[in-house]
Design a protein around this motif. Structure first.
Motif, PDB file in Angstrom:
ATOM      1  N   THR A 173      56.109  41.789   5.351  1.00 43.94           N
ATOM      2  CA  THR A 173      56.343  40.549   6.101  1.00 43.94           C
ATOM      3  C   THR A 173      56.327  40.874   7.590  1.00 43.94           C
ATOM      4  O   THR A 173      56.737  41.962   8.004  1.00 43.94           O
ATOM      5  CB  THR A 173      57.703  39.900   5.759  1.00 43.94           C
ATOM      6  N   LEU A 174      55.865  39.908   8.368  1.00 42.98           N
ATOM      7  CA  LEU A 174      55.835  40.095   9.820  1.00 42.98           C
ATOM      8  C   LEU A 174      57.234  40.287  10.394  1.00 42.98           C
ATOM      9  O   LEU A 174      57.401  40.920  11.431  1.00 42.98           O
ATOM     10  CB  LEU A 174      55.165  38.893  10.500  1.00 42.98           C
ATOM     11  N   ALA A 175      58.233  39.738   9.735  1.00 42.10           N
ATOM     12  CA  ALA A 175      59.612  39.878  10.212  1.00 42.10           C
ATOM     13  C   ALA A 175      60.012  41.349  10.355  1.00 42.10           C
ATOM     14  O   ALA A 175      60.862  41.691  11.177  1.00 42.10           O
ATOM     15  CB  ALA A 175      60.576  39.150   9.281  1.00 42.10           C
ATOM     16  N   GLU A 176      59.363  42.244   9.586  1.00 38.86           N
ATOM     17  CA  GLU A 176      59.654  43.676   9.675  1.00 38.86           C
ATOM     18  C   GLU A 176      59.300  44.239  11.050  1.00 38.86           C
ATOM     19  O   GLU A 176      59.800  45.298  11.433  1.00 38.86           O
ATOM     20  CB  GLU A 176      58.872  44.446   8.607  1.00 38.86           C
ATOM     21  N   LEU A 177      58.420  43.559  11.773  1.00 36.97           N
ATOM     22  CA  LEU A 177      57.953  44.060  13.060  1.00 36.97           C
ATOM     23  C   LEU A 177      58.602  43.356  14.253  1.00 36.97           C
ATOM     24  O   LEU A 177      58.193  43.554  15.394  1.00 36.97           O
ATOM     25  CB  LEU A 177      56.425  43.924  13.161  1.00 36.97           C
ATOM     26  N   LYS A 178      59.634  42.539  13.986  1.00 35.77           N
ATOM     27  CA  LYS A 178      60.295  41.829  15.082  1.00 35.77           C
ATOM     28  C   LYS A 178      60.825  42.844  16.091  1.00 35.77           C
ATOM     29  O   LYS A 178      61.346  43.890  15.728  1.00 35.77           O
ATOM     30  CB  LYS A 178      61.437  40.964  14.558  1.00 35.77           C
ATOM     31  N   GLY A 179      60.653  42.526  17.363  1.00 37.73           N
ATOM     32  CA  GLY A 179      61.043  43.445  18.429  1.00 37.73           C
ATOM     33  C   GLY A 179      59.867  44.228  18.974  1.00 37.73           C
ATOM     34  O   GLY A 179      59.987  44.918  19.977  1.00 37.73           O
TER      35      GLY A 179
ATOM     36  N   PHE B  33      45.980  41.583   2.178  1.00 37.64           N
ATOM     37  CA  PHE B  33      44.849  41.163   1.360  1.00 37.64           C
ATOM     38  C   PHE B  33      45.011  39.672   1.076  1.00 37.64           C
ATOM     39  O   PHE B  33      45.911  39.252   0.355  1.00 37.64           O
ATOM     40  CB  PHE B  33      44.814  41.976   0.063  1.00 37.64           C
ATOM     41  N   ASP B  34      44.144  38.861   1.672  1.00 41.10           N
ATOM     42  CA  ASP B  34      44.264  37.406   1.603  1.00 41.10           C
ATOM     43  C   ASP B  34      43.068  36.806   0.887  1.00 41.10           C
ATOM     44  O   ASP B  34      42.372  35.941   1.424  1.00 41.10           O
ATOM     45  CB  ASP B  34      44.398  36.848   3.026  1.00 41.10           C
ATOM     46  N   ASP B  35      42.835  37.249  -0.346  1.00 46.52           N
ATOM     47  CA  ASP B  35      41.660  36.768  -1.077  1.00 46.52           C
ATOM     48  C   ASP B  35      41.706  35.274  -1.349  1.00 46.52           C
ATOM     49  O   ASP B  35      40.681  34.615  -1.399  1.00 46.52           O
ATOM     50  CB  ASP B  35      41.451  37.556  -2.379  1.00 46.52           C
ATOM     51  N   GLY B  36      42.898  34.700  -1.487  1.00 49.14           N
ATOM     52  CA  GLY B  36      43.006  33.275  -1.762  1.00 49.14           C
ATOM     53  C   GLY B  36      43.175  32.409  -0.530  1.00 49.14           C
ATOM     54  O   GLY B  36      43.198  31.185  -0.620  1.00 49.14           O
ATOM     55  N   GLY B  37      43.331  33.023   0.656  1.00 51.01           N
ATOM     56  CA  GLY B  37      43.481  32.270   1.893  1.00 51.01           C
ATOM     57  C   GLY B  37      44.889  31.775   2.170  1.00 51.01           C
ATOM     58  O   GLY B  37      45.120  31.084   3.159  1.00 51.01           O
ATOM     59  N   GLN B  38      45.869  32.144   1.345  1.00 55.24           N
ATOM     60  CA  GLN B  38      47.234  31.637   1.525  1.00 55.24           C
ATOM     61  C   GLN B  38      47.921  32.226   2.754  1.00 55.24           C
ATOM     62  O   GLN B  38      48.688  31.537   3.433  1.00 55.24           O
ATOM     63  CB  GLN B  38      48.073  31.918   0.269  1.00 55.24           C
ATOM     64  N   VAL B  39      47.689  33.505   3.050  1.00 47.44           N
ATOM     65  CA  VAL B  39      48.299  34.115   4.236  1.00 47.44           C
ATOM     66  C   VAL B  39      47.777  33.427   5.492  1.00 47.44           C
ATOM     67  O   VAL B  39      48.534  33.075   6.397  1.00 47.44           O
ATOM     68  CB  VAL B  39      48.017  35.635   4.294  1.00 47.44           C
TER      69      VAL B  39
ATOM     70  N   ASP C 252      57.718  34.217   9.341  1.00 50.56           N
ATOM     71  CA  ASP C 252      57.870  34.136   7.889  1.00 50.56           C
ATOM     72  C   ASP C 252      56.588  34.464   7.128  1.00 50.56           C
ATOM     73  O   ASP C 252      56.531  34.337   5.917  1.00 50.56           O
ATOM     74  CB  ASP C 252      58.364  32.741   7.484  1.00 50.56           C
ATOM     75  N   VAL C 253      55.570  34.933   7.827  1.00 43.39           N
ATOM     76  CA  VAL C 253      54.301  35.274   7.176  1.00 43.39           C
ATOM     77  C   VAL C 253      54.421  36.624   6.484  1.00 43.39           C
ATOM     78  O   VAL C 253      55.012  37.566   7.010  1.00 43.39           O
ATOM     79  CB  VAL C 253      53.159  35.311   8.217  1.00 43.39           C
ATOM     80  N   GLY C 254      53.854  36.720   5.302  1.00 42.76           N
ATOM     81  CA  GLY C 254      53.874  37.982   4.585  1.00 42.76           C
ATOM     82  C   GLY C 254      52.919  37.948   3.403  1.00 42.76           C
ATOM     83  O   GLY C 254      52.270  36.937   3.143  1.00 42.76           O
ATOM     84  N   GLY C 255      52.835  39.053   2.721  1.00 39.55           N
ATOM     85  CA  GLY C 255      51.958  39.137   1.560  1.00 39.55           C
ATOM     86  C   GLY C 255      51.814  40.568   1.099  1.00 39.55           C
ATOM     87  O   GLY C 255      52.647  41.426   1.410  1.00 39.55           O
ATOM     88  N   GLU C 256      50.733  40.837   0.377  1.00 40.55           N
ATOM     89  CA  GLU C 256      50.470  42.175  -0.148  1.00 40.55           C
ATOM     90  C   GLU C 256      49.394  42.849   0.694  1.00 40.55           C
ATOM     91  O   GLU C 256      48.362  42.264   0.987  1.00 40.55           O
ATOM     92  CB  GLU C 256      49.990  42.077  -1.594  1.00 40.55           C
ATOM     93  N   ARG C 257      49.664  44.077   1.103  1.00 40.43           N
ATOM     94  CA  ARG C 257      48.680  44.840   1.869  1.00 40.43           C
ATOM     95  C   ARG C 257      47.574  45.336   0.943  1.00 40.43           C
ATOM     96  O   ARG C 257      47.700  45.308  -0.275  1.00 40.43           O
ATOM     97  CB  ARG C 257      49.358  46.031   2.560  1.00 40.43           C
TER      98      ARG C 257
END
Length: 196
Positions: free
Chosen positions: A73-79, A142-148, A61-66
């Motif tokens: 989202t990481l779910a896009e890479l499942k498999g 891009f995790d400037d706030g540390g949320q990812v 469920d991890v995701g964010g803005e590149r």
């Protein structure tokens, strides 16, 4: 609208983030790194932990803005086997490991391995300059706030740099805390590709 986070989870996330910041608080010429002036990087031999399939935690469920502005989202890479590297332009060991990461990516992308960087507490301009300098061709969030980074609290990276290898089900199969090398990372990727 953001989902609510329980006070217990928020406290656990804050502890994980404090540990992460303590791992590599570095100096940059522009002073963009947390605690500028401090040089407590995690470097040298990275500490490797491998997880048996029954003990692996999912991070789908991890995701964010590149860095290029696209949502992801990481779910896009499942498999696929996925290598997630936590880095910052102000982190000296991150610069040292960048060529090894790119080499492992180049050698394994045709086998179905994807790489994703998580650029932590940085400026977008400095992060993009880092990618150009080291010829990084895989995307980074891009995790400037540390949320990812906090979203990985089940298996926290604990330091900058850190690297996670995810299996095809999106679970953490291995973790390297500290700078990695080709000889450390490539065999881990091969093992996860082989299904072990």
């Amino acid at each position: 609208m953001s989902p609510r986070v329980s006070p217990v989870r928020a406290a656990a996330a804050a502890v994980a983030l404090c540990g992460l910041l303590a791992g590599c608080a570095g100096t940059s010429a522009s002073g963009n790194g947390p605690d500028s002036g401090d040089n407590r990087f995690i470097s040298g031999n990275g500490n490797i932990t491998e997880y048996k399939p029954a003990d692996r935690k999912s991070v789908q469920d991890v995701g964010g803005e590149r860095l290029d502005g696209e949502r992801f989202t990481l779910a896009e890479l499942k498999g696929k086997v996925v290598v997630v590297n936590f880095w910052a332009s102000w982190c000296a060991p991150c610069r040292g490991e960048a060529p090894s990461l790119q080499q492992v990516y180049d050698e394994n992308k045709a086998k179905g391995v994807e790489f994703l960087g998580v650029n932590f507490k940085d400026s977008k301009a400095n992060a993009q300059a880092f990618e150009r300098k080291f010829k990084v061709t895989y995307p980074s969030l891009f995790d400037d706030g540390g949320q990812v980074t906090l979203a990985f609290r089940e298996v926290p990276p604990s330091a900058i740099p850190s690297t996670l290898v995810l299996d095809r089900q999106g679970r953490v199969a291995a973790r390297i805390i500290g700078a990695t090398t080709y000889s450390k990372l490539n065999p881990l990727v091969a093992k996860v590709l082989a299904g072990t």
